[in-house]
Design a protein around this motif. Structure first.
Motif, PDB file in Angstrom:
ATOM      1  N   PHE A 195       0.849  -1.180   0.000  1.00 18.56           N
ATOM      2  CA  PHE A 195       0.000   0.000   0.000  1.00 18.56           C
ATOM      3  C   PHE A 195       0.890   1.237   0.000  1.00 18.56           C
ATOM      4  CE2 PHE A 195      -3.954  -2.171   0.686  1.00 18.56           C
ATOM      5  CZ  PHE A 195      -3.598  -3.309   1.378  1.00 18.56           C
ATOM      6  N   TYR A 234       6.688  -7.757 -16.656  1.00 19.15           N
ATOM      7  CA  TYR A 234       5.604  -6.872 -17.057  1.00 19.15           C
ATOM      8  C   TYR A 234       5.152  -6.037 -15.859  1.00 19.15           C
ATOM      9  CZ  TYR A 234       5.129 -10.299 -20.871  1.00 19.15           C
ATOM     10  OH  TYR A 234       5.360 -11.128 -21.935  1.00 19.15           O
ATOM     11  N   TYR A 276       1.618  -4.014 -14.836  1.00 20.61           N
ATOM     12  CA  TYR A 276       0.218  -3.809 -15.179  1.00 20.61           C
ATOM     13  C   TYR A 276      -0.397  -2.825 -14.192  1.00 20.61           C
ATOM     14  CZ  TYR A 276       0.115  -7.967 -18.219  1.00 20.61           C
ATOM     15  OH  TYR A 276       0.330  -8.879 -19.221  1.00 20.61           O
ATOM     16  N   GLN A 328      -4.288  -1.770 -12.612  1.00 19.88           N
ATOM     17  CA  GLN A 328      -5.681  -2.167 -12.491  1.00 19.88           C
ATOM     18  C   GLN A 328      -6.459  -1.115 -11.703  1.00 19.88           C
ATOM     19  OE1 GLN A 328      -6.661  -5.740 -10.210  1.00 19.88           O
ATOM     20  NE2 GLN A 328      -8.274  -6.255 -11.669  1.00 19.88           N
ATOM     21  N   PHE A 358       0.644  -4.029 -10.598  1.00 19.88           N
ATOM     22  CA  PHE A 358       1.161  -5.397 -10.477  1.00 19.88           C
ATOM     23  C   PHE A 358       2.407  -5.557 -11.335  1.00 19.88           C
ATOM     24  CE2 PHE A 358      -2.344  -7.534  -8.349  1.00 19.88           C
ATOM     25  CZ  PHE A 358      -3.428  -6.738  -8.662  1.00 19.88           C
ATOM     26  N   LEU A 416       3.247 -16.751 -16.228  1.00 20.89           N
ATOM     27  CA  LEU A 416       3.525 -15.519 -15.510  1.00 20.89           C
ATOM     28  C   LEU A 416       3.198 -15.689 -14.037  1.00 20.89           C
ATOM     29  CD1 LEU A 416       2.239 -12.574 -17.718  1.00 20.89           C
ATOM     30  CD2 LEU A 416       4.539 -13.501 -17.510  1.00 20.89           C
ATOM     31  N   PHE A 460       2.568 -13.459 -10.716  1.00 20.25           N
ATOM     32  CA  PHE A 460       2.228 -12.083 -10.379  1.00 20.25           C
ATOM     33  C   PHE A 460       2.613 -11.766  -8.938  1.00 20.25           C
ATOM     34  CE2 PHE A 460      -0.358 -10.230 -13.784  1.00 20.25           C
ATOM     35  CZ  PHE A 460      -0.514 -11.327 -14.607  1.00 20.25           C
ATOM     36  N   GLY A 461       2.999 -10.532  -8.715  1.00 24.90           N
ATOM     37  CA  GLY A 461       3.125 -10.038  -7.362  1.00 24.90           C
ATOM     38  C   GLY A 461       1.738  -9.767  -6.791  1.00 24.90           C
ATOM     39  N   ALA A 462       1.688  -9.470  -5.510  1.00 22.18           N
ATOM     40  CA  ALA A 462       0.411  -9.266  -4.828  1.00 22.18           C
ATOM     41  C   ALA A 462      -0.225  -7.924  -5.158  1.00 22.18           C
ATOM     42  CB  ALA A 462       0.594  -9.395  -3.314  1.00 22.18           C
ATOM     43  N   TYR A 512      -7.561 -16.783 -15.054  1.00 26.15           N
ATOM     44  CA  TYR A 512      -6.890 -16.452 -13.806  1.00 26.15           C
ATOM     45  C   TYR A 512      -7.953 -16.208 -12.741  1.00 26.15           C
ATOM     46  CZ  TYR A 512      -2.218 -15.586 -15.755  1.00 26.15           C
ATOM     47  OH  TYR A 512      -0.979 -15.721 -16.341  1.00 26.15           O
ATOM     48  N   LYS A 559      -6.383  -9.576  -1.808  1.00 24.83           N
ATOM     49  CA  LYS A 559      -5.083  -9.559  -1.146  1.00 24.83           C
ATOM     50  C   LYS A 559      -4.197 -10.739  -1.490  1.00 24.83           C
ATOM     51  CE  LYS A 559      -6.658  -5.887   0.688  1.00 24.83           C
ATOM     52  NZ  LYS A 559      -6.383  -4.636  -0.007  1.00 24.83           N
ATOM     53  N   LYS A 560      -4.474 -11.404  -2.597  1.00 25.53           N
ATOM     54  CA  LYS A 560      -3.632 -12.524  -3.038  1.00 25.53           C
ATOM     55  C   LYS A 560      -3.183 -12.270  -4.462  1.00 25.53           C
ATOM     56  CE  LYS A 560      -4.810 -16.734  -2.072  1.00 25.53           C
ATOM     57  NZ  LYS A 560      -5.591 -17.996  -1.972  1.00 25.53           N
ATOM     58  N   PRO A 561      -2.020 -12.790  -4.836  1.00 22.52           N
ATOM     59  CA  PRO A 561      -1.581 -12.650  -6.232  1.00 22.52           C
ATOM     60  C   PRO A 561      -2.523 -13.375  -7.172  1.00 22.52           C
ATOM     61  CG  PRO A 561       0.239 -13.325  -4.813  1.00 22.52           C
ATOM     62  CD  PRO A 561      -1.007 -13.461  -4.007  1.00 22.52           C
ATOM     63  N   LEU A 562      -2.534 -12.920  -8.400  1.00 24.61           N
ATOM     64  CA  LEU A 562      -3.316 -13.622  -9.418  1.00 24.61           C
ATOM     65  C   LEU A 562      -2.835 -15.058  -9.536  1.00 24.61           C
ATOM     66  CD1 LEU A 562      -3.808 -10.586 -10.346  1.00 24.61           C
ATOM     67  CD2 LEU A 562      -4.130 -11.559 -12.608  1.00 24.61           C
ATOM     68  N   LEU A 591      -2.901 -18.441 -11.830  1.00 21.53           N
ATOM     69  CA  LEU A 591      -3.202 -19.051 -13.117  1.00 21.53           C
ATOM     70  C   LEU A 591      -4.000 -20.324 -12.888  1.00 21.53           C
ATOM     71  CD1 LEU A 591      -2.765 -19.164 -16.203  1.00 21.53           C
ATOM     72  CD2 LEU A 591      -0.666 -20.451 -15.728  1.00 21.53           C
ATOM     73  N   LEU A 623       0.090 -10.542 -22.170  1.00 23.56           N
ATOM     74  CA  LEU A 623      -1.301 -10.928 -21.951  1.00 23.56           C
ATOM     75  C   LEU A 623      -2.205  -9.703 -22.043  1.00 23.56           C
ATOM     76  CD1 LEU A 623      -1.006 -13.310 -18.861  1.00 23.56           C
ATOM     77  CD2 LEU A 623      -1.128 -13.924 -21.264  1.00 23.56           C
TER      78      LEU A 623
END
Lengths: 110, 113
Positions: A10, A33, A35, A37, A88, A98, A100-102, B35, B40-43, B45, B102
Motif C-alpha cells: 500500500f 511486465y 500492469y 488495475q 502489479f 507468468l 504475479f506479485g500481490a 486467472y 489480497k492474493k496474487p493472481l 493461473l 497478456l
C-alpha cells in the motif's frame, strides 16, 4: 517455483512527490511486465521489460529492470490523482507462465 | 467490440447451482487463459489453452471445468462451488503460448452463497 514480491503493498502518495515501487523475483526470468488495475476494471499493460538494464518511460511512470539483482522498479514522478490504482508486476520465463506479485495499491492525495 | 470481453460481469450463485463464465477475444490470438483474483492474493493461473488445446491445469478443483471450442472463445463451467471460490475471474489472451504479453478482460465477479 518463481516467487514475486512487491513492496510496498500500500502506498499513499502526496501529489507532486516522487515514489518507487519495487518488484523482486526469486529465479531467472526473461520477461517482466508491469500492469495497472483500476477498481472493477481489467489489468492494463504498462510496460514490458525484456533485458538487463531495460528502461521504459510513459508519462510520469518509468520502469527499469536489473536481471542480476532480480529487481524491477516502477518510479512515479510528481504523482497526480489519476495514478491512483493497483500496480502489479508479473515475471515469466520462456514457458509463458507468468507469476504475479500481490499488487501495490496506490492512493494519491492532494 | 474489441479486446477481451467477459460475461457476465457479476454472478451470484448458490453452492448447488451450475453456471458458466464466457470469454471472447477479438485480437486474433491463439492462447487463452483463466486467472483467479482473490482479495489480497496474487493472481493465480488456473488454465491455459493454446490453439484450442488445454496445455495447463494448475491443480484446479474439478468443480471448475474449462472449455475452449475455438481460439476466440473460452468458457469456465462452474458446479457445486464453495464460498471460498468467490473471487474475480479474469480471462486473458496472448498471440501464442509464451509469445507476447497478456491482454485481460474486465473479469467476472463471482459470489458463492
Amino acid at each position: 517455483e518463481l516467487k514475486v514480491e512487491q513492496n510496498p503493498l500500500f502506498l499513499s502518495m502526496q501529489e507532486g512527490k516522487n515514489y518507487t515501487i519495487y518488484c523482486n523475483y526469486s529465479t531467472t526470468s526473461d520477461r517482466l511486465y508491469w500492469y495497472r488495475q483500476d477498481p472493477g476494471k481489467s489489468l492494463e499493460s504498462l510496460f514490458v521489460l525484456l533485458s538487463n538494464g531495460a528502461v521504459k518511460q510513459e508519462g510520469r511512470l518509468m520502469a527499469s529492470l536489473d536481471t542480476k539483482a532480480r529487481l524491477s522498479t516502477l518510479h512515479i514522478t510528481a504523482a497526480v490523482h489519476d495514478l491512483s490504482a493497483t500496480y502489479f508486476c508479473a515475471v515469466g520465463r520462456n514457458d509463458y507462465k507468468l507469476s504475479f506479485g500481490a499488487g501495490t495499491t496506490v492512493t494519491v492525495r492532494a | 467490440e474489441t479486446g477481451v470481453t467477459q460475461t457476465p460481469r457479476h454472478l451470484v450463485m448458490g453452492m448447488t447451482n451450475k453456471k458458466s463464465l464466457k470469454c471472447e477475444q477479438h485480437l486474433g490470438h491463439n492462447a487463452m487463459y483463466w486467472y483467479k483474483q482473490s482479495a489480497k492474493k496474487p493472481l493465480e493461473l488456473m488454465f491455459v489453452y493454446n490453439f484450442k488445446e488445454q496445455t495447463e491445469n494448475n491443480s484446479v478443483p474439478s468443480r471448475f471445468s474449462p472449455e475452449c471450442p475455438n481460439s476466440s472463445h473460452l468458457f469456465l463451467h462452474l458446479h457445486t462451488l464453495q464460498p471460498e471460490d468467490s473471487a474475480l475471474y479474469l480471462c486473458a489472451s496472448s498471440p501464442g503460448q509464451g509469445a507476447g504479453e497478456l491482454f485481460f478482460g474486465e473479469g467476472s465477479r463471482l459470489t458463492v452463497l
